[in-house]
Design an enzyme around this catalytic site. Structure first.
Site, short mmCIF file in Angstrom:
data_model
loop_
_atom_site.label_atom_id
_atom_site.label_comp_id
_atom_site.label_asym_id
_atom_site.label_seq_id
_atom_site.Cartn_x
_atom_site.Cartn_y
_atom_site.Cartn_z
N ASP A 84 12.84 39.02 -7.44
CA ASP A 84 12.27 38.67 -9.34
C ASP A 84 13.03 40.86 -9.38
O ASP A 84 13.61 41.35 -8.32
CB ASP A 84 10.91 39.02 -9.79
CG ASP A 84 10.29 38.79 -10.82
OD1 ASP A 84 10.49 37.63 -10.57
OD2 ASP A 84 10.61 39.23 -11.25
N TYR A 138 19.17 38.98 -3.38
CA TYR A 138 19.97 37.47 -3.36
C TYR A 138 21.15 37.20 -2.02
O TYR A 138 21.19 36.21 -2.02
CB TYR A 138 20.80 37.24 -4.87
CG TYR A 138 20.44 37.31 -5.98
CD1 TYR A 138 19.27 36.16 -5.70
CD2 TYR A 138 19.97 38.24 -6.97
CE1 TYR A 138 18.80 35.63 -7.60
CE2 TYR A 138 19.81 38.05 -8.53
CZ TYR A 138 18.78 36.76 -8.64
OH TYR A 138 18.73 36.90 -9.57
N ALA A 182 11.57 31.59 -18.49
CA ALA A 182 10.76 32.32 -19.92
C ALA A 182 9.87 31.19 -19.55
O ALA A 182 10.07 30.07 -19.36
CB ALA A 182 11.27 32.28 -20.96
N ARG A 210 8.73 22.33 -23.54
CA ARG A 210 9.70 22.64 -22.25
C ARG A 210 11.41 22.58 -23.05
O ARG A 210 11.95 23.46 -22.65
CB ARG A 210 9.91 21.95 -21.39
CG ARG A 210 8.06 21.82 -21.02
CD ARG A 210 8.11 20.76 -19.24
NE ARG A 210 6.66 20.65 -19.00
CZ ARG A 210 5.83 19.31 -19.45
NH1 ARG A 210 6.10 18.58 -20.77
NH2 ARG A 210 5.14 19.89 -18.99
N ASN A 225 11.49 25.13 -16.59
CA ASN A 225 11.58 24.47 -17.36
C ASN A 225 12.58 24.97 -18.52
O ASN A 225 12.73 26.44 -18.57
CB ASN A 225 10.49 24.45 -18.26
CG ASN A 225 9.48 23.27 -17.23
OD1 ASN A 225 9.28 22.25 -17.13
ND2 ASN A 225 8.13 23.86 -17.11
N PRO A 226 13.43 24.01 -18.97
CA PRO A 226 13.09 22.57 -19.09
C PRO A 226 13.52 22.20 -17.25
O PRO A 226 14.68 22.33 -17.49
CB PRO A 226 13.69 21.31 -20.07
CG PRO A 226 14.74 22.95 -20.65
CD PRO A 226 13.93 23.67 -20.19
N ASP A 250 14.67 18.74 -16.15
CA ASP A 250 15.72 18.05 -15.86
C ASP A 250 17.56 18.83 -15.68
O ASP A 250 18.46 19.08 -15.18
CB ASP A 250 15.49 16.67 -15.99
CG ASP A 250 14.18 16.76 -16.31
OD1 ASP A 250 13.90 16.02 -15.21
OD2 ASP A 250 13.43 16.55 -16.86
N SER A 296 11.83 19.88 -9.80
CA SER A 296 10.19 19.55 -9.11
C SER A 296 10.28 18.15 -10.30
O SER A 296 9.29 17.21 -9.86
CB SER A 296 9.04 20.42 -9.23
OG SER A 296 9.35 20.62 -11.04
N ASP A 347 3.54 15.30 -13.28
CA ASP A 347 3.14 14.99 -13.69
C ASP A 347 2.16 13.40 -13.35
O ASP A 347 1.46 13.57 -13.65
CB ASP A 347 3.69 13.99 -15.08
CG ASP A 347 4.93 15.64 -15.38
OD1 ASP A 347 4.70 15.82 -16.37
OD2 ASP A 347 5.95 15.56 -14.19
N ARG A 367 -0.86 14.70 -12.01
CA ARG A 367 -1.81 14.76 -13.62
C ARG A 367 -2.39 12.86 -13.45
O ARG A 367 -3.30 13.28 -13.51
CB ARG A 367 -1.20 15.20 -14.39
CG ARG A 367 -1.06 16.50 -14.26
CD ARG A 367 -0.71 16.85 -16.28
NE ARG A 367 -0.52 18.73 -15.29
CZ ARG A 367 0.42 19.49 -16.26
NH1 ARG A 367 1.33 18.54 -16.79
NH2 ARG A 367 0.17 21.07 -16.15
N HIS A 408 10.84 15.06 -17.19
CA HIS A 408 9.02 16.65 -17.05
C HIS A 408 8.76 17.06 -18.68
O HIS A 408 9.31 17.54 -18.82
CB HIS A 408 9.76 17.38 -16.09
CG HIS A 408 8.50 18.11 -15.78
ND1 HIS A 408 6.98 18.24 -15.98
CD2 HIS A 408 8.49 19.49 -16.51
CE1 HIS A 408 6.19 18.83 -15.75
NE2 HIS A 408 6.79 19.74 -16.13
N THR A 418 0.58 26.96 -17.15
CA THR A 418 -0.20 25.60 -15.79
C THR A 418 0.47 26.20 -14.39
O THR A 418 2.17 26.85 -14.69
CB THR A 418 0.06 24.86 -16.13
OG1 THR A 418 2.13 24.38 -15.40
CG2 THR A 418 -0.01 24.28 -17.72
#
Length: 315
Positions: free
Chosen positions: A37, A67, A82, A90, A122-123, A125, A145, A150, A153, A177, A230
């Site tokens: 990070d 890295y 972010a 997203r 995110n986003p 996909d 992921s 989802d 959930r 997603h 989340t």
């Protein structure tokens, strides 16, 4: 027989990344775990904190790295980006996170990394597709992921309504997603009995199930509005996907998978069940959808494709 030494590099030590690191430590998955990070103090502190858990779980070498440490890793998990703020979708995060991603993927590839990329920023996909393009890796070795969280959930919501174990609900959230995702209610089942029939026997209509789908779609916003972000759910989902890769499980999991003709879609990463093993995405499973759901999948793909056009211009 000596077990293969396995190494995972986490890029992004925010709330999601550190929750994933904690889940991996709790489950004793991978012998070497590197945290990368911009905030070096945080990664150093997290590594020290996490290693204190190892006497209670499994021995693991956890450290703050660079890295260049990706060169001999089996798996790189990208959670850097972010975070989604209250009131933000997203897809609103695209520009910010593409800029961040482009500074991450190149040094990973330059290190000599030849493992699997798992993307969770995110986003997801869109960023998974961008990661594949930036890396030049085969599509099966880069995936997201997707709708894993989802799906969890939705299974939780259905299970609460039916008073059964969420693991006994065989249902998936498909598509992006994000706000255009949907549940495969017409094909879902509980113990091989169609979900709509199990629900009907308990006085629960399909409209009630669609309401649960809507609550699933909006659950992230509810969590963000209450606690700011989340992370436990998605951190655990990432651990589950990592386990399937590192233990070569051939597990069927809902992920952001590369579709090639599936659902009539091409050149796109989208949420669908797929077979996950040491090669990454070994197979993409296409659920035969009802006409209504096929229209929802097409609409979801259209949303993603529109954003992708803009995203690729930014590259």
């Amino acid at each position: 027989m000596t077990l293969k030494h396995q190494k995972v590099v986490l890029v992004g030590d925010g709330a999601v990344g550190s929750s994933y690191a904690f889940a991996m430590t709790q489950q004793g998955i991978a012998e070497e775990f590197v945290i990368v990070d911009i905030d070096k103090k945080r990664t150093y502190g997290d590594a020290l904190d996490l290693e204190d858990a190892t006497p209670f779980t499994a021995n693991k070498n956890i450290y703050s790295g660079e890295y260049s440490d990706c060169k001999d890793a089996d798996l790189v998990v990208i959670t850097a980006g972010a975070p989604q703020k209250p009131g933000e979708t997203r897809l609103d995060l695209v520009s910010k996170n593409i800029k961040i991603l482009s500074t991450i993927v190149k040094p990973i590839v330059d290190s000599g990394f030849d493992g699997i990329f798992l993307v969770a920023a995110n986003p997801v996909d869109i960023l998974t597709q961008i990661t594949q393009k930036l890396s030049g890796f085969p599509k099966n070795k880069v995936f997201g992921s997707g709708t894993s969280l989802d799906t969890a959930r939705f299974r939780v919501a259905v299970a609460k309504k039916l008073n059964i174990d969420p693991a006994s609900v065989d249902a998936y959230i498909l598509g992006e997603h994000g706000d255009s995702e949907f549940a495969n209610i017409d094909e879902a089942s509980v113990g091989n009995v169609p979900l709509v029939d199990v629900a009907k026997a308990k006085g629960i209509s399909k409209d009630d199930l669609l309401k649960l789908e809507d609550e699933t779609r909006n659950k992230a916003y509810e969590i963000i509005n209450n606690k700011g972000a989340t992370f436990y759910g998605v951190g655990t989902a990432l651990m589950r996907i990592s386990r399937a890769i590192l233990r070569d499980e051939n597990a069927v999991l809902p992920v952001g998978a590369p579709v090639d003709g599936h659902y009539g879609l091409k050149d796109l990463y989208i949420g669908t069940p797929a077979v996950i093993n040491a090669s990454g995405v070994a197979d993409v499973l296409e659920i035969p959808l009802s006409d209504e759901e096929k229209a929802k999948m097409d609409a979801s793909a259209k949303t993603l494709n529109e954003i992708l056009v803009k995203a690729e211009k930014e590259l």
